[in-house]
Every structure is written in C-alpha cells, then in structure tokens.
Design a protein around this motif. Sequence first.
Motif, PDB file in Angstrom:
ATOM      1  N   ARG A  70     -73.104 -13.025  43.471  1.00 33.07           N
ATOM      2  CA  ARG A  70     -73.476 -14.253  43.887  1.00 33.07           C
ATOM      3  C   ARG A  70     -75.007 -14.429  43.618  1.00 33.07           C
ATOM      4  O   ARG A  70     -75.899 -13.390  43.873  1.00 33.07           O
ATOM      5  N   VAL A  71     -75.323 -15.509  43.343  1.00 30.47           N
ATOM      6  CA  VAL A  71     -76.866 -15.914  43.013  1.00 30.47           C
ATOM      7  C   VAL A  71     -77.457 -16.915  43.618  1.00 30.47           C
ATOM      8  O   VAL A  71     -76.787 -18.045  43.684  1.00 30.47           O
ATOM      9  N   LEU A  72     -78.629 -17.214  44.345  1.00 30.42           N
ATOM     10  CA  LEU A  72     -79.228 -17.953  45.024  1.00 30.42           C
ATOM     11  C   LEU A  72     -79.907 -18.872  43.995  1.00 30.42           C
ATOM     12  O   LEU A  72     -80.806 -18.254  43.460  1.00 30.42           O
ATOM     13  N   VAL A  73     -79.691 -19.972  43.689  1.00 28.47           N
ATOM     14  CA  VAL A  73     -80.136 -20.891  42.644  1.00 28.47           C
ATOM     15  C   VAL A  73     -80.908 -22.006  43.413  1.00 28.47           C
ATOM     16  O   VAL A  73     -80.393 -22.822  44.075  1.00 28.47           O
ATOM     17  N   TRP A  74     -82.160 -22.160  42.515  1.00 30.01           N
ATOM     18  CA  TRP A  74     -83.190 -23.373  43.573  1.00 30.01           C
ATOM     19  C   TRP A  74     -83.464 -24.054  42.218  1.00 30.01           C
ATOM     20  O   TRP A  74     -84.029 -23.773  41.010  1.00 30.01           O
ATOM     21  N   ALA A 124     -70.514 -17.129  36.399  1.00 34.05           N
ATOM     22  CA  ALA A 124     -70.388 -18.190  35.436  1.00 34.05           C
ATOM     23  C   ALA A 124     -70.729 -19.431  35.526  1.00 34.05           C
ATOM     24  O   ALA A 124     -71.362 -20.485  34.766  1.00 34.05           O
ATOM     25  N   GLN A 125     -71.452 -19.925  36.860  1.00 34.52           N
ATOM     26  CA  GLN A 125     -71.874 -21.111  37.216  1.00 34.52           C
ATOM     27  C   GLN A 125     -73.370 -20.792  36.604  1.00 34.52           C
ATOM     28  O   GLN A 125     -74.035 -21.935  35.984  1.00 34.52           O
ATOM     29  N   VAL A 126     -74.074 -19.697  36.792  1.00 36.82           N
ATOM     30  CA  VAL A 126     -75.374 -19.453  36.304  1.00 36.82           C
ATOM     31  C   VAL A 126     -75.376 -19.711  34.810  1.00 36.82           C
ATOM     32  O   VAL A 126     -76.418 -20.336  34.075  1.00 36.82           O
ATOM     33  N   ALA A 127     -74.473 -19.135  34.045  1.00 38.62           N
ATOM     34  CA  ALA A 127     -74.277 -19.523  32.713  1.00 38.62           C
ATOM     35  C   ALA A 127     -74.193 -20.544  32.124  1.00 38.62           C
ATOM     36  O   ALA A 127     -74.888 -20.989  31.364  1.00 38.62           O
ATOM     37  N   ARG A 128     -73.519 -21.521  33.003  1.00 37.75           N
ATOM     38  CA  ARG A 128     -73.526 -22.654  32.580  1.00 37.75           C
ATOM     39  C   ARG A 128     -74.913 -23.784  32.625  1.00 37.75           C
ATOM     40  O   ARG A 128     -74.892 -24.610  31.870  1.00 37.75           O
ATOM     41  N   ILE A 129     -75.424 -23.392  33.780  1.00 39.40           N
ATOM     42  CA  ILE A 129     -76.782 -23.770  33.719  1.00 39.40           C
ATOM     43  C   ILE A 129     -77.607 -23.511  32.744  1.00 39.40           C
ATOM     44  O   ILE A 129     -78.412 -24.357  32.010  1.00 39.40           O
TER      45      ILE A 129
END
Length: 297
Positions: A70-74, A124-129
Amino acid sequence: MPELPDVEGFREVLMTCGRQRCVTDVEVRDTGVLRGVSAQRFRRGLKGRRLGEGWRHGKWLFVPVDDGGRVLVWHFGMTGSLRCCAPDEPLAPHDRIVLTLDDSRHLRYRDQRKLQGVQLADDAQVARITDGLGPDALTLSGAELRKLLSGRRRAIKSALMDQSVIAGLGNLLCDEILWRARVAPRTPARDLSDPRFGVSTRGWAGSLRHPCAPGACHRVVPGSPGTGTTASRHVLAAGGPCARTASADAARSGAPSAGNERSDRSPVSERQWDDGRRHKATAVRGSRCESGAVPPL
C-alpha cells in the motif's frame, strides 16, 4: 496553488515528522478529501503501520506503508498542505485528516477547498498515476527540455504547465522560470530549438532548482499563518528586493535605472515581453531573482 517546490517541502515535512514512525491513530475529520477509499478502510490500512520513505513525482507525493503493498498518495490540489504539529496544538478549521504518530506528534492534512485529496493505493494504481505524467521537472536538463518541447506549436507557458508533458510546474513557477529565462509566455514552444534561446534552456536547471534551494525565494514554511490558500510563502532572502523588477519599476515610472540600457534585449520582442511581464507581475515582484537589465517597458 501548491507546485513542485511546495510538494517537495511537504515531503521534507513528512520525512522530518513521519519517516519510520508508526501511525497509532487515524482521524478522518472530513471524508470529502478521501479518493477511492472509505474512511473505515483508510483507518484500517494505516493504523499500526509504519510510514516509509516518501517520494515525489511532479505535484504528487507517495508514501509507502510497511504492509508491503500500500502507498499513501497525496495530491494537494489548490489549497492542500501537510503539517507536523504538537499534540496540544489546536486543530485548524480545515484540518481534514490527522495521523497520530508513535511520538505523539500529529501529521495533519489541511485543505480548504478539497479539490484533490488523499488515497490509499496499490502499486498498480500508483503506476496508473505516474504513467499519465511527464518526466519530473527537476530531472530534466536543458537539452532534454528542448527535445521534449521541439515541434510543439502551443505557447511555451501552456506546454510547461501541461502535467502530461512535464510534471510539477504550475502557474507561478512557470512565470518565474520564463521571467528568469527572458522568454515571453506566448512564445511557441518549438522556438526553443532556435539558437537564440540557448541561454534559456542552459539556465533551466538552475532556474528550476533555485526555488528548492535553502534560502531561496520559493520555499515552504510549514505552519505559516494565513487562510490556508497555500503553504508556500515566497520569502525574500537577505539579499533584498529583486534587482530586475526594481529596474522595471523604475523604467515604467520614467526614472533612470542603472543597467537598463536598450542594448540589452531579450530574444523576444518588447511587446511580447510587456505581455509576459504583466501576465504575472504580482507573482514575481515579491521574489528574489538574479540581477540583470530588463528591456524598457
């Protein structure tokens, strides 16, 4: 609006306050800043977890947590900021999320307008960003910038602000860069391949890194008083007011100004320079910049 130097400052706040700290409590005071995650899942994903080494790409801040996935994304939108606060410091009206750390300090996400927010993402979500973003502005050399912009017909300022082209630049920072480079905002981006603009691209790295350097004019001052419109305070360094804007003000008023000879022309026309300077004069007037003459207005 928080830009690259602001987000870099928030990363430093995170590293100073939260790196390798365990989150002992999570208070979601306003679910309106959560993106793609419920308050319950957000708490469950962070409570008891240790924050890792934060990293930035453009205006995004990514903080891995120690569960390994998991990654906390701001994303700070127009008015967001990250604050490190003592536990007895009163909550501000726009403190939306409060993370209590194992040393009792608070990491607070403050955001007045809530245009962006916080998410708990997987790889995967981080990669899409990041796949939708151009290279981070701080990683580009002048030559890489010229290659990236070559062939683009749009105005240089518009191209620089496009996050899919270059990530991290916003309105104020683009104005600062173009002011230093002596390039009018409406200049076609492809014209940077012209040898006349060599000085502009050679100075790219220095102009961009200047706001992030210690003692520079663009730096985040965590906890600064204000309405919460931005965490960035454009602070005048000890060197005094900007020599170029002082010279421009003198020229505009008709007063003589040292070094303001007409022989020192930028590659753009006087009319273009006037348009560009007036476009964001209030933004650059308060900042320190390199001395040098400015074409008469």
